[in-house]
Scaffold this motif. Structure first.
Motif, PDB file in Angstrom:
ATOM      1  N   ILE A  63       0.850  -1.190   0.000  1.00  0.00           N
ATOM      2  CA  ILE A  63       0.000   0.000   0.000  1.00  0.00           C
ATOM      3  C   ILE A  63       0.886   1.240   0.000  1.00  0.00           C
ATOM      4  O   ILE A  63       1.759   1.387   0.857  1.00  0.00           O
ATOM      5  N   LEU A  64       0.646   2.126  -0.958  1.00  0.00           N
ATOM      6  CA  LEU A  64       1.417   3.361  -1.065  1.00  0.00           C
ATOM      7  C   LEU A  64       0.495   4.559  -0.877  1.00  0.00           C
ATOM      8  O   LEU A  64      -0.664   4.531  -1.309  1.00  0.00           O
ATOM      9  N   PRO A  65       1.014   5.615  -0.245  1.00  0.00           N
ATOM     10  CA  PRO A  65       0.190   6.818  -0.069  1.00  0.00           C
ATOM     11  C   PRO A  65       0.002   7.555  -1.389  1.00  0.00           C
ATOM     12  O   PRO A  65       0.656   7.256  -2.394  1.00  0.00           O
ATOM     13  N   ARG A  66      -0.870   8.545  -1.354  1.00  0.00           N
ATOM     14  CA  ARG A  66      -1.110   9.368  -2.540  1.00  0.00           C
ATOM     15  C   ARG A  66       0.207   9.964  -3.045  1.00  0.00           C
ATOM     16  O   ARG A  66       1.059  10.341  -2.253  1.00  0.00           O
ATOM     17  N   PRO A  67       0.375  10.048  -4.359  1.00  0.00           N
ATOM     18  CA  PRO A  67       1.576  10.678  -4.907  1.00  0.00           C
ATOM     19  C   PRO A  67       1.715  12.115  -4.396  1.00  0.00           C
ATOM     20  O   PRO A  67       0.719  12.797  -4.147  1.00  0.00           O
ATOM     21  N   MET A  68       2.972  12.530  -4.229  1.00  0.00           N
ATOM     22  CA  MET A  68       3.261  13.880  -3.730  1.00  0.00           C
ATOM     23  C   MET A  68       4.191  14.605  -4.693  1.00  0.00           C
ATOM     24  O   MET A  68       4.995  13.973  -5.388  1.00  0.00           O
ATOM     25  N   LEU A  78       5.026   8.693  -7.182  1.00  0.00           N
ATOM     26  CA  LEU A  78       4.514   7.662  -6.306  1.00  0.00           C
ATOM     27  C   LEU A  78       5.690   7.123  -5.497  1.00  0.00           C
ATOM     28  O   LEU A  78       6.722   6.750  -6.067  1.00  0.00           O
ATOM     29  N   ASP A  79       5.556   7.111  -4.187  1.00  0.00           N
ATOM     30  CA  ASP A  79       6.626   6.645  -3.310  1.00  0.00           C
ATOM     31  C   ASP A  79       6.028   5.870  -2.149  1.00  0.00           C
ATOM     32  O   ASP A  79       4.863   6.057  -1.804  1.00  0.00           O
ATOM     33  N   PHE A  80       6.839   5.048  -1.509  1.00  0.00           N
ATOM     34  CA  PHE A  80       6.432   4.425  -0.262  1.00  0.00           C
ATOM     35  C   PHE A  80       6.364   5.499   0.817  1.00  0.00           C
ATOM     36  O   PHE A  80       6.981   6.559   0.677  1.00  0.00           O
ATOM     37  N   PRO A  81       5.654   5.230   1.920  1.00  0.00           N
ATOM     38  CA  PRO A  81       5.690   6.186   3.027  1.00  0.00           C
ATOM     39  C   PRO A  81       7.144   6.372   3.479  1.00  0.00           C
ATOM     40  O   PRO A  81       7.915   5.415   3.512  1.00  0.00           O
ATOM     41  N   GLU A 102       1.144   9.700   6.780  1.00  0.00           N
ATOM     42  CA  GLU A 102       0.955   9.461   5.348  1.00  0.00           C
ATOM     43  C   GLU A 102      -0.227   8.552   4.998  1.00  0.00           C
ATOM     44  O   GLU A 102      -0.790   8.675   3.918  1.00  0.00           O
ATOM     45  N   LEU A 103      -0.564   7.619   5.908  1.00  0.00           N
ATOM     46  CA  LEU A 103      -1.656   6.692   5.602  1.00  0.00           C
ATOM     47  C   LEU A 103      -2.752   6.676   6.667  1.00  0.00           C
ATOM     48  O   LEU A 103      -3.724   5.930   6.538  1.00  0.00           O
ATOM     49  N   ILE A 143      -7.947  -3.883   9.519  1.00  0.00           N
ATOM     50  CA  ILE A 143      -7.912  -2.422   9.622  1.00  0.00           C
ATOM     51  C   ILE A 143      -8.313  -1.807   8.282  1.00  0.00           C
ATOM     52  O   ILE A 143      -7.819  -2.202   7.228  1.00  0.00           O
ATOM     53  N   SER A 144      -9.186  -0.832   8.339  1.00  0.00           N
ATOM     54  CA  SER A 144      -9.607  -0.132   7.130  1.00  0.00           C
ATOM     55  C   SER A 144      -8.798   1.163   7.008  1.00  0.00           C
ATOM     56  O   SER A 144      -8.819   2.000   7.914  1.00  0.00           O
ATOM     57  N   ILE A 145      -8.089   1.308   5.904  1.00  0.00           N
ATOM     58  CA  ILE A 145      -7.305   2.517   5.640  1.00  0.00           C
ATOM     59  C   ILE A 145      -8.159   3.455   4.797  1.00  0.00           C
ATOM     60  O   ILE A 145      -8.792   3.023   3.825  1.00  0.00           O
ATOM     61  N   ASN A 146      -8.178   4.705   5.163  1.00  0.00           N
ATOM     62  CA  ASN A 146      -8.962   5.711   4.446  1.00  0.00           C
ATOM     63  C   ASN A 146      -8.557   5.718   2.966  1.00  0.00           C
ATOM     64  O   ASN A 146      -7.408   6.004   2.641  1.00  0.00           O
ATOM     65  N   PRO A 147      -9.487   5.434   2.052  1.00  0.00           N
ATOM     66  CA  PRO A 147      -9.157   5.419   0.617  1.00  0.00           C
ATOM     67  C   PRO A 147      -8.599   6.751   0.113  1.00  0.00           C
ATOM     68  O   PRO A 147      -7.867   6.783  -0.870  1.00  0.00           O
ATOM     69  N   GLU A 148      -8.948   7.858   0.780  1.00  0.00           N
ATOM     70  CA  GLU A 148      -8.435   9.175   0.382  1.00  0.00           C
ATOM     71  C   GLU A 148      -6.924   9.277   0.572  1.00  0.00           C
ATOM     72  O   GLU A 148      -6.286  10.121  -0.041  1.00  0.00           O
ATOM     73  N   GLN A 149      -6.365   8.446   1.429  1.00  0.00           N
ATOM     74  CA  GLN A 149      -4.925   8.501   1.700  1.00  0.00           C
ATOM     75  C   GLN A 149      -4.136   7.479   0.898  1.00  0.00           C
ATOM     76  O   GLN A 149      -2.920   7.507   0.894  1.00  0.00           O
TER      77      GLN A 149
END
Length: 187
Positions: A63-68, A78-81, A102-103, A143-149
């Motif tokens: 799982i990767l966070p939103r691109p920054m 796109l990067d790992f946290p 980040e997540l 655990i549910s991770i916020n899809p926005e993140q």
């Protein structure tokens, strides 16, 4: 067995400090040095806080966070946290804080954290003192991770990892992914 046939070179001698620029994130230093052959050279280097990159795994997916936006390359990637390690913490202590930021993952939602390289790798040993530490964090399966993140999810399969390697432009992220793949014998 590989043998090193070259004796180690002697340390270079600092002749004089030419300039020093401090900021909260980096110190830039210009020095005049004498190399191991006696030649005088002007040299620039940076001192930076060490970095942490975290492979975040849940239910056999990466799982990767939103691109920054990355100012160094002038584009969004796109990067790992990941992030810097403050002087008040160890690289391992930075992991839960980075995952929270980040997540949105809380420390009690992390099943386990595995250190991938205990000593840290020099990011650019000729130019910087900064080291990179890699970790794998396994998130509890329910655990549910916020899809926005979430920026991307890749299955832990040969095809998933190959696709991720094509999408990553950060050499640090690629290095940590390949170290994990080798250490855990992921095909």
């Amino acid at each position: 067995m590989v043998k090193n046939h070259h004796p180690p070179s002697s340390p270079w001698k600092v002749i004089q400090l030419l300039a020093e620029i401090h900021s909260p994130w980096v110190t830039v230093i210009a020095e005049q040095l004498q190399d191991d052959q006696g030649k005088i050279v002007d040299y620039w280097r940076v001192e930076k806080a060490d970095s942490v990159v975290i492979l975040t795994i849940q239910n056999q997916t990466l799982i990767l966070p939103r691109p920054m936006y990355r100012p160094g390359v002038g584009k969004t990637t796109l990067d790992f946290p990941g992030g810097r390690v403050s002087s008040e913490q160890t690289p391992l202590e930075a992991v839960p804080l980075i995952l929270q930021k980040e997540l949105g993952i809380q420390s009690h939602e992390i099943a386990k954290i595995i250190t991938l390289n205990h000593e840290g790798w020099a990011i650019n040993s000729s130019f910087s003192n900064q080291k990179l530490y890699g970790f794998m964090a396994e998130i509890l399966p329910n655990i549910s991770i916020n899809p926005e993140q979430i920026g991307a999810i890749y299955p832990i399969t040969t095809q998933g990892i190959e696709a991720l390697l094509k999408d990553l432009v950060c050499l640090q992220c690629r290095g940590i992914l390949l170290e994990w793949k080798q250490k855990f014998k992921i095909n």
